[in-house]
Scaffold this active site. Structure first.
Site, PDB file in Angstrom:
ATOM      1  N   CYS A  74       0.903  -8.699  10.351  1.00 38.94           N
ATOM      2  CA  CYS A  74       1.790  -8.348   9.240  1.00 38.94           C
ATOM      3  C   CYS A  74       1.590  -6.880   8.851  1.00 38.94           C
ATOM      4  O   CYS A  74       0.464  -6.417   8.709  1.00 38.94           O
ATOM      5  CB  CYS A  74       1.514  -9.230   8.026  1.00 38.94           C
ATOM      6  SG  CYS A  74       2.245 -10.867   8.154  1.00 38.94           S
ATOM      7  N   HIS A  75       2.715  -6.184   8.661  1.00 45.75           N
ATOM      8  CA  HIS A  75       2.639  -4.788   8.252  1.00 45.75           C
ATOM      9  C   HIS A  75       2.326  -4.684   6.753  1.00 45.75           C
ATOM     10  O   HIS A  75       2.917  -5.419   5.955  1.00 45.75           O
ATOM     11  CB  HIS A  75       3.965  -4.080   8.519  1.00 45.75           C
ATOM     12  CG  HIS A  75       4.300  -3.963   9.966  1.00 45.75           C
ATOM     13  ND1 HIS A  75       4.898  -4.981  10.679  1.00 45.75           N
ATOM     14  CD2 HIS A  75       4.119  -2.947  10.846  1.00 45.75           C
ATOM     15  CE1 HIS A  75       5.089  -4.593  11.929  1.00 45.75           C
ATOM     16  NE2 HIS A  75       4.618  -3.373  12.060  1.00 45.75           N
ATOM     17  N   ASP A  86      -6.225 -26.930  -6.516  1.00 47.10           N
ATOM     18  CA  ASP A  86      -7.594 -26.702  -6.977  1.00 47.10           C
ATOM     19  C   ASP A  86      -7.758 -27.038  -8.460  1.00 47.10           C
ATOM     20  O   ASP A  86      -8.772 -27.608  -8.870  1.00 47.10           O
ATOM     21  CB  ASP A  86      -7.982 -25.244  -6.722  1.00 47.10           C
ATOM     22  CG  ASP A  86      -9.391 -24.946  -7.180  1.00 47.10           C
ATOM     23  OD1 ASP A  86     -10.339 -25.557  -6.654  1.00 47.10           O
ATOM     24  OD2 ASP A  86      -9.550 -24.092  -8.086  1.00 47.10           O
ATOM     25  N   GLU A 125       5.400 -12.974   3.669  1.00 47.79           N
ATOM     26  CA  GLU A 125       4.813 -12.735   2.348  1.00 47.79           C
ATOM     27  C   GLU A 125       5.255 -13.812   1.356  1.00 47.79           C
ATOM     28  O   GLU A 125       4.441 -14.308   0.557  1.00 47.79           O
ATOM     29  CB  GLU A 125       5.215 -11.350   1.837  1.00 47.79           C
ATOM     30  CG  GLU A 125       4.494 -10.195   2.496  1.00 47.79           C
ATOM     31  CD  GLU A 125       5.003  -9.867   3.897  1.00 47.79           C
ATOM     32  OE1 GLU A 125       4.395  -9.018   4.557  1.00 47.79           O
ATOM     33  OE2 GLU A 125       6.023 -10.463   4.329  1.00 47.79           O
TER      34      GLU A 125
END
Length: 303
Positions: A63-64, A113, A99
C-alpha cells in the site's frame, strides 16, 4: 510497490463495511445506553478506526502512503447486527479501497474487544468494499470507441534518416491503449507549410485528432506552434496547462515547452514535445480524459 508516478491526481472515494453480530439483545441495549464497562463503544471504536486507517501502509507492504483527507464512520443497528460504514476520501494518484476496508476492520475489531466481557458470542462478518469512485474505471465508458488519429513527427533529423523516431511511437502506443485507431503516421521536416498542409488534409478527411510531436521548443527550427496557431479555430488552454503542469512535476525544463491544443472544426489538434519522455508524459497527462472533448464537440452535456 506498483509504480504510480504516471498517474494523475484525482479525487478518490471508497466506502467499506464490516458487520458486527452480537448474540443477545442485552448487548445492543448496553451499547445504546453506554453502560458497557469499557466505555462508549461507538466513540471508542470510531477513534480506533481513525487511528487505524492512517496506519494502513505500515501494515500492508504494497500500500502506498497517501494523505487521508476525510474519514467518515457510521453505524447502523438492525436487530443483533451492527453495520459499520467506513468512508475514506483523498486527492491522490491511487485509490483508498484498502484503507476503507482496513478502517472498517479496525472499528469492528475494537467493538469486539470492548464487548467481549459482556458477550462471548460476538462475530465479525462481511468486511467488503461497497463503493469506489475516482479511478480511471469511472470514466472508461464516457469515451467514444470509434475515434481516429493521425500522428505527425516534425523533425529535420528524423525525416532525413539520421535518427530513429521514438516519440511518435510512444504516442501511438498510448492511442492504442486508449482504443483510438491510428490511420496515419508520418515523419516530416520542420517546415511551416508542410505542417499546415498535413493538418488541413487530415481535417478534411474527417480524422478526429491530429497529434504532432516535435518543434515545440525554443530553437530557430522549432516552428510547430507558429504553423498551427494561425489555423487553429479555438485553443484549449486547459490541455496545454495540464501537459506542462504534469511535465514540470517530473523534470524542471517542461516549462520551456510550447505545447499547443485546439480545434479545427471537430478535429482536435495537439502539438507535443519531440523528446520521447516529453511526448509520453504529455500523453499520460491528458489521455484518456481528453477524449471526452469529442462528446462535447458533438453536443453532449458535461457530466
Amino acid at each position: 510497490m506498483v509504480d504510480i508516478t504516471n498517474k494523475s491526481t484525482t479525487l478518490r472515494t471508497a466506502v467499506a463495511q464490516a458487520v458486527v453480530k452480537v448474540s443477545k439483545q442485552e448487548t445492543i441495549t448496553a451499547i445504546e445506553n453506554e453502560t458497557v464497562p469499557k466505555g462508549n463503544v461507538f466513540a471508542m471504536s470510531k477513534a480506533a478506526g481513525l487511528l487505524g486507517v492512517k496506519r494502513t501502509p505500515d501494515i500492508l507492504p504494497d500500500c502506498h502512503p497517501l494523505p487521508i483527507e476525510f474519514t467518515g464512520i457510521e453505524y447502523q443497528i438492525d436487530g443483533l447486527e451492527i453495520t459499520v460504514l467506513f468512508t475514506v476520501k483523498t486527492i491522490y494518484k491511487t485509490g483508498v479501497e484498502v484503507e476503507a476496508m482496513h478502517g472498517a476492520s479496525v472499528v469492528a475489531l475494537n467493538m469486539y474487544d470492548m464487548l467481549k466481557p459482556i458477550d462471548k458470542g460476538i462475530e465479525i462478518h462481511a468486511i467488503k468494499l461497497l463503493e469506489k469512485k475516482g479511478g480511471k474505471s469511472d470514466f472508461r465508458d464516457k469515451f467514444r470507441k470509434d475515434l481516429t488519429a493521425a500522428v505527425v513527427v516534425c523533425s529535420d533529423t528524423i525525416s532525413a534518416g539520421h535518427k530513429e523516431d521514438k516519440a511518435g511511437k510512444a504516442i501511438i502506443k498510448k492511442l492504442e491503449e486508449s482504443e483510438v485507431k491510428v490511420n496515419e503516421y508520418v515523419i516530416i521536416p520542420d517546415e511551416k507549410d508542410i505542417i499546415q498542409q498535413k493538418v488541413k488534409s487530415y481535417q478534411e478527411q474527417g480524422i478526429d485528432m491530429v497529434i504532432y510531436t516535435g518543434g515545440t521548443g525554443l530553437s530557430g527550427r522549432d516552428v510547430t506552434p507558429e504553423a498551427l496557431l494561425p489555423i487553429i479555430e479555438r485553443r484549449i488552454p486547459g490541455i496545454e496547462e495540464a501537459i506542462r503542469s504534469y511535465g514540470q512535476g517530473r523534470m524542471p525544463f517542461a516549462m520551456l515547452s510550447r505545447s499547443v491544443a485546439g480545434t479545427i472544426g471537430d478535429t482536435l489538434v495537439l502539438a507535443l514535445p519531440g523528446s520521447t519522455n516529453g511526448a509520453k508524459e504529455s500523453m499520460d497527462a491528458i489521455f484518456p480524459a481528453v477524449l471526452h472533448s469529442f462528446r462535447i464537440l458533438k453536443g453532449a452535456r458535461h457530466d
